[in-house]
Every structure is written in structure tokens, then in C-alpha cells.
Write a protein that holds these residues in place. Structure first.
Motif, PDB file in Angstrom:
ATOM      1  N   ARG A  50      66.910 -20.979  60.693  1.00 26.22           N
ATOM      2  CA  ARG A  50      65.797 -20.015  60.342  1.00 26.22           C
ATOM      3  C   ARG A  50      64.455 -20.147  60.946  1.00 26.22           C
ATOM      4  N   ALA A  79      62.787 -17.201  63.351  1.00 24.85           N
ATOM      5  CA  ALA A  79      61.237 -16.690  63.116  1.00 24.85           C
ATOM      6  C   ALA A  79      60.732 -17.020  64.338  1.00 24.85           C
ATOM      7  N   GLN A  97      60.808 -14.125  66.207  1.00 27.22           N
ATOM      8  CA  GLN A  97      60.446 -12.758  65.510  1.00 27.22           C
ATOM      9  C   GLN A  97      61.757 -11.999  65.311  1.00 27.22           C
ATOM     10  N   PRO A 124      64.331 -10.569  62.722  1.00 24.86           N
ATOM     11  CA  PRO A 124      64.396 -10.416  61.167  1.00 24.86           C
ATOM     12  C   PRO A 124      65.621 -10.783  60.447  1.00 24.86           C
ATOM     13  N   LEU A 125      65.399 -11.442  59.340  1.00 30.73           N
ATOM     14  CA  LEU A 125      66.625 -11.949  58.817  1.00 30.73           C
ATOM     15  C   LEU A 125      67.530 -10.868  57.803  1.00 30.73           C
ATOM     16  N   ARG A 126      68.741 -11.071  57.715  1.00 28.30           N
ATOM     17  CA  ARG A 126      69.562 -10.020  57.186  1.00 28.30           C
ATOM     18  C   ARG A 126      69.292 -10.546  55.777  1.00 28.30           C
TER      19      ARG A 126
END
Length: 89
Positions: free
Chosen positions: A62, A66, A69, A71-73
Motif C-alpha cells: 500500500r 501511495a 499516487q 488510487p486504491l480500489r
């Protein structure tokens, strides 16, 4: 009735055992690791799967995403089939 355990992925040879080196990976290996993480996530692999493949925790994966940059699901399994309509009286 119990469910069988989920299969655990074996770390890829390029990354197996490198977690013990901590933050002090050489530049080439760090770039290879980060490139793999970003591309595997873009292909749909989960944080857990990627972590197992690169011999890192989900949190480490993670953090790499990050830092790039990405975006996480949303958490949880992907939705399948048609959405149910709310019950109407």
C-alpha cells in the motif's frame, strides 16, 4: 462444513528473502520491486496477492502504491452479476 484454506502464493525468486534487507535495497532492486507492484495492481491483483509475491506485507505494498499516487480500489470482492433492487412494498 468448513471451507478449504485459500492457496498461499510463493514469493517470486527475484523478491524472496529481500524483505529482511528493509529500506536498504539497492536502487535497481527497489525500482524492479516498485514497477512490479504498480503493474500487478493495475492488472487486478489484490494487495494480499502482491504482498505474497514480493515477500512483503499488505501495508508495504500500500505504501508503494501511495508513493506512486495510485488510487486504491474499494475493499472487498468485486461485484458480480446484476445489482439487486431494494425491496418495494
Amino acid at each position: 462444513m468448513s471451507y478449504p484454506p485459500r492457496p498461499q502464493l510463493t514469493p517470486l525468486p527475484d523478491f524472496a528473502g529481500t524483505a529482511s534487507q528493509g529500506r536498504f535495497l539497492d536502487r535497481e532492486l527497489r525500482e524492479k520491486l516498485e514497477t512490479f507492484i504498480v503493474s500487478a495492481y493495475a492488472q487486478g491483483r489484490s494487495l494480499r496477492e502482491i504482498g505474497e509475491l514480493v515477500d512483503r506485507s499488505q501495508t508495504a505494498v500500500r505504501r508503494v502504491l501511495a508513493s506512486h499516487q495510485i488510487p486504491l480500489r474499494p475493499a472487498g470482492a468485486a461485484r458480480t452479476g446484476a445489482r439487486r433492487r431494494p425491496h418495494q412494498n
